[in-house]
Write an enzyme that holds these catalytic residues in place. Structure first.
Site, PDB file in Angstrom:
ATOM      1  N   ARG A 210      32.495 -62.585 -19.311  1.00 19.72           N
ATOM      2  CA  ARG A 210      32.535 -63.356 -20.675  1.00 19.72           C
ATOM      3  C   ARG A 210      31.774 -64.629 -19.646  1.00 19.72           C
ATOM      4  NH1 ARG A 210      30.970 -66.453 -24.019  1.00 19.72           N
ATOM      5  NH2 ARG A 210      32.264 -68.191 -25.055  1.00 19.72           N
TER       6      ARG A 210
ATOM      7  N   ARG B  93      40.899 -63.760 -22.284  1.00 18.21           N
ATOM      8  CA  ARG B  93      40.712 -64.452 -21.554  1.00 18.21           C
ATOM      9  C   ARG B  93      41.666 -64.889 -20.531  1.00 18.21           C
ATOM     10  NH1 ARG B  93      39.487 -69.352 -25.700  1.00 18.21           N
ATOM     11  NH2 ARG B  93      40.739 -68.064 -27.133  1.00 18.21           N
TER      12      ARG B  93
ATOM     13  N   ASP C 117      34.659 -59.321 -33.573  1.00 19.56           N
ATOM     14  CA  ASP C 117      35.340 -60.548 -33.825  1.00 19.56           C
ATOM     15  C   ASP C 117      35.447 -60.634 -35.619  1.00 19.56           C
ATOM     16  OD1 ASP C 117      37.243 -63.229 -32.771  1.00 19.56           O
ATOM     17  OD2 ASP C 117      35.829 -63.293 -35.419  1.00 19.56           O
TER      18      ASP C 117
ATOM     19  N   TYR D  96      37.868 -68.917 -44.180  1.00 18.56           N
ATOM     20  CA  TYR D  96      36.633 -69.758 -42.620  1.00 18.56           C
ATOM     21  C   TYR D  96      34.869 -69.438 -43.069  1.00 18.56           C
ATOM     22  CZ  TYR D  96      39.991 -68.281 -39.017  1.00 18.56           C
ATOM     23  OH  TYR D  96      41.352 -67.969 -37.905  1.00 18.56           O
TER      24      TYR D  96
ATOM     25  N   ARG E 207      44.445 -58.992 -29.459  1.00 13.29           N
ATOM     26  CA  ARG E 207      44.104 -60.260 -27.647  1.00 13.29           C
ATOM     27  C   ARG E 207      43.963 -59.542 -26.400  1.00 13.29           C
ATOM     28  NH1 ARG E 207      41.833 -64.939 -30.026  1.00 13.29           N
ATOM     29  NH2 ARG E 207      40.964 -63.684 -32.137  1.00 13.29           N
TER      30      ARG E 207
HETATM   31  C1  LIG Z   1      41.515 -65.115 -37.418  1.00 13.07           C
HETATM   32  C2  LIG Z   1      40.646 -64.037 -36.247  1.00 13.07           C
HETATM   33  C3  LIG Z   1      40.097 -64.240 -35.647  1.00 13.07           C
HETATM   34  N1  LIG Z   1      39.213 -63.191 -34.959  1.00 13.07           N
HETATM   35  C4  LIG Z   1      40.394 -62.350 -35.286  1.00 13.07           C
HETATM   36  C5  LIG Z   1      41.629 -62.932 -36.040  1.00 13.07           C
HETATM   37  C6  LIG Z   1      42.838 -62.187 -36.229  1.00 13.07           C
HETATM   38  C7  LIG Z   1      43.369 -62.396 -35.416  1.00 13.07           C
HETATM   39  C8  LIG Z   1      44.006 -63.428 -35.429  1.00 13.07           C
HETATM   40  O1  LIG Z   1      45.131 -63.763 -36.227  1.00 13.07           O
HETATM   41  O2  LIG Z   1      44.276 -63.748 -34.490  1.00 13.07           O
HETATM   42  C9  LIG Z   1      40.475 -61.268 -34.225  1.00 13.07           C
HETATM   43  C10 LIG Z   1      39.888 -60.337 -33.308  1.00 13.07           C
HETATM   44  N2  LIG Z   1      39.472 -61.546 -32.274  1.00 13.07           N
HETATM   45  C11 LIG Z   1      38.986 -60.633 -31.112  1.00 13.07           C
HETATM   46  C12 LIG Z   1      39.527 -59.715 -31.264  1.00 13.07           C
HETATM   47  C13 LIG Z   1      38.860 -58.850 -30.451  1.00 13.07           C
HETATM   48  C14 LIG Z   1      39.993 -57.756 -29.396  1.00 13.07           C
HETATM   49  C15 LIG Z   1      41.278 -57.614 -29.317  1.00 13.07           C
HETATM   50  O3  LIG Z   1      42.010 -57.941 -30.205  1.00 13.07           O
HETATM   51  O4  LIG Z   1      41.458 -57.670 -28.283  1.00 13.07           O
HETATM   52  C16 LIG Z   1      39.789 -59.222 -32.453  1.00 13.07           C
HETATM   53  C17 LIG Z   1      41.222 -58.392 -32.594  1.00 13.07           C
HETATM   54  C18 LIG Z   1      38.704 -61.361 -29.916  1.00 13.07           C
HETATM   55  C19 LIG Z   1      38.116 -63.185 -29.150  1.00 13.07           C
HETATM   56  N3  LIG Z   1      38.178 -63.633 -30.172  1.00 13.07           N
HETATM   57  C20 LIG Z   1      37.980 -64.821 -30.018  1.00 13.07           C
HETATM   58  C21 LIG Z   1      38.540 -64.730 -28.597  1.00 13.07           C
HETATM   59  C22 LIG Z   1      37.870 -66.290 -27.314  1.00 13.07           C
HETATM   60  C23 LIG Z   1      36.556 -66.776 -27.833  1.00 13.07           C
HETATM   61  C24 LIG Z   1      35.836 -66.547 -26.269  1.00 13.07           C
HETATM   62  O5  LIG Z   1      36.406 -65.077 -24.938  1.00 13.07           O
HETATM   63  O6  LIG Z   1      36.119 -67.320 -25.779  1.00 13.07           O
HETATM   64  C25 LIG Z   1      38.035 -63.465 -28.749  1.00 13.07           C
HETATM   65  C26 LIG Z   1      38.348 -63.004 -27.327  1.00 13.07           C
HETATM   66  C27 LIG Z   1      37.486 -66.622 -30.767  1.00 13.07           C
HETATM   67  C28 LIG Z   1      37.974 -66.418 -32.131  1.00 13.07           C
HETATM   68  N4  LIG Z   1      37.786 -65.490 -33.284  1.00 13.07           N
HETATM   69  C29 LIG Z   1      38.713 -66.488 -34.186  1.00 13.07           C
HETATM   70  C30 LIG Z   1      39.250 -67.398 -33.857  1.00 13.07           C
HETATM   71  C31 LIG Z   1      39.935 -69.055 -34.874  1.00 13.07           C
HETATM   72  C32 LIG Z   1      38.686 -67.575 -32.620  1.00 13.07           C
HETATM   73  C33 LIG Z   1      38.471 -68.882 -31.667  1.00 13.07           C
HETATM   74  C34 LIG Z   1      40.185 -69.625 -31.806  1.00 13.07           C
HETATM   75  C35 LIG Z   1      40.184 -68.635 -30.128  1.00 13.07           C
HETATM   76  O7  LIG Z   1      39.663 -68.736 -28.875  1.00 13.07           O
HETATM   77  O8  LIG Z   1      41.251 -67.542 -29.825  1.00 13.07           O
HETATM   78  C36 LIG Z   1      38.887 -65.478 -35.666  1.00 13.07           C
END
Ligand SMILES: Cc1c2[nH]c(c1CCC(=O)O)Cc1[nH]c(c(CCC(=O)O)c1C)Cc1[nH]c(c(CCC(=O)O)c1C)Cc1[nH]c(c(C)c1CCC(=O)O)C2
Length: 340
Positions: free
Chosen positions: A37, A28, A74, A150, A24
């Site tokens: 964003r 944010r 994602d 999911y 990540r």
């Molecule tokens: C389980 C999972 C998800 N997504 C991901 C996983 C596996 C890794 C982990 O366990 O965290 C993987 C992921 N998600 C994102 C990336 C991008 C690359 C990076 O790592 O920088 C990667 C590799 C962007 C993201 N994916 C998400 C965001 C935040 C959303 C936003 O900016 O509004 C980002 C930057 C949203 C997301 N995506 C997911 C959830 C549960 C959420 C909501 C929770 C949260 O907001 O953190 C599913």
């Protein structure tokens, strides 16, 4: 072309300074991410806008000079590509229409799938073209068990009851869903690699929710199938496995799946990490909250990891994603510490 430090470490080399990137790393906690964003529309729109997604992928590389970029997308873009409606709600996370029986399982239609997620392959190509040879580009997908969680729960879950009930009661029906996810994931990662991804990572964030029998059947076997097929197509592309929360089951996971390297979460003791490193490169495992804390705690936690794992093939990383409240200066301090 000389290989980047990141790819050298994954090929089994021990480097004087370990390469570093962070899960990540785009997100944010960075003001420049929040700015993009805010003008992107929804999160799904951002994942499907190659110019903006490439921009946010590159932001942490510009700021910190990480050794690897990870595609901004994602793991839930696979369900999206399979036609399952998906949205992200602030404060709640992902919301999907749950799939809970065999009649609702979608088939894998490659044209429809690539049509829906195709912009992501453009993002990969754009990022690769913008990076220098010293910075590697990582593609990724979720592992089938975590993606299924999911799809079945309809979002994030505390106990994964619907997922596990289906897997226990109706392994054939659940297997049909897993089969679709496996086929889609192979096609998706193949296309990311062909577009320029030099390594791929399989995120199994909820591997720790599976008891031993389900772990073997639905975490290990589908991951092994993906690794076998991708390796046949792209023998030189390293595949990183991340069975988060798997604890003692992490010991057998590497050889049973055939992944090139393991990401370790922060619960894995360093003595166990060292034993795992004798078999394949490892990546991890600083607690993201130590990064949030900063100061002496961050320094001593970082040093322990460097001392334990720096003498073998190693990539410095967190044990899970950066939390949004993390001050960007703490990330700069971490990078400086690791690079000495
Ligand atoms: C389980 C999972 C998800 N997504 C991901 C996983 C596996 C890794 C982990 O366990 O965290 C993987 C992921 N998600 C994102 C990336 C991008 C690359 C990076 O790592 O920088 C990667 C590799 C962007 C993201 N994916 C998400 C965001 C935040 C959303 C936003 O900016 O509004 C980002 C930057 C949203 C997301 N995506 C997911 C959830 C549960 C959420 C909501 C929770 C949260 O907001 O953190 C599913």
């Amino acid at each position: 072309m000389t290989r980047s430090p990141f790819l050298r470490a994954l090929a089994g080399e021990t480097l004087d300074t370990p390469p570093i990137w962070l899960m990540r790393q785009a997100g944010r906690y960075l003001p420049e991410y929040r700015e993009v964003r805010a003008r992107a529309g929804s999160f799904v729109d951002l994942c499907l806008a190659p110019e903006l997604a490439a921009e946010v992928t590159l932001q942490p590389i510009r700021r910190y000079g990480f050794d690897a970029a990870i595609l901004f997308a994602d793991i839930l873009m696979v369900p999206y590509g399979l036609g399952q409606p998906l949205r992200f709600e602030t404060g709640r996370g992902p919301v999907l229409e749950p799939i809970r029986d065999r009649a609702a399982v979608p088939g894998f239609d490659p044209d429809a799938f690539h049509g829906a997620v195709g912009p992501i392959y453009d993002t990969v190509a754009r990022v690769r073209a913008a990076l220098g040879p010293e910075t590697a580009l990582i593609g990724f997908a979720g592992s089938p068990w975590t993606v299924a969680s999911y799809m079945v729960e309809g979002g994030s879950s505390r106990d994964f009851a619907a997922l596990k009930l289906w897997a226990f009661r109706d392994p054939d029906g659940f297997g049909a869903l897993m089969e679709t996810i496996v086929e889609a994931t192979i096609a998706y990662l193949d296309r990311q690699i062909r577009a320029g991804a030099q390594a791929v990572k399989l995120f199994d964030s909820w591997a720790g929710a599976a008891p031993e029998t389900l772990f073997e059947r639905w975490v290990v076997q589908p991951t092994a199938a993906i690794v076998r097929r991708l390796r046949g197509m792209h023998p030189d592309v390293p595949i990183i496995g991340f069975a988060k929360g798997a604890g003692a089951l992490t010991r057998g996971y590497g050889s049973a799946t055939g992944v090139t390297a393991l990401t370790l979460d922060s619960s894995i003791p360093l003595a166990m990490a060292c034993a795992l490193q004798a078999e394949r490169p490892v990546q991890g495992n600083l607690d993201p909250i130590a990064l949030l804390a900063g100061g002496p705690a961050l320094e001593s936690e970082t040093d322990r990891i460097l001392e334990a794992l720096g003498g073998g093939p190693f990539v410095f990383n967190l044990g899970h994603g950066i939390v949004p409240q993390t001050p960007p200066e703490h990330v700069a301090a971490l990078v400086a510490r690791v690079r000495g």
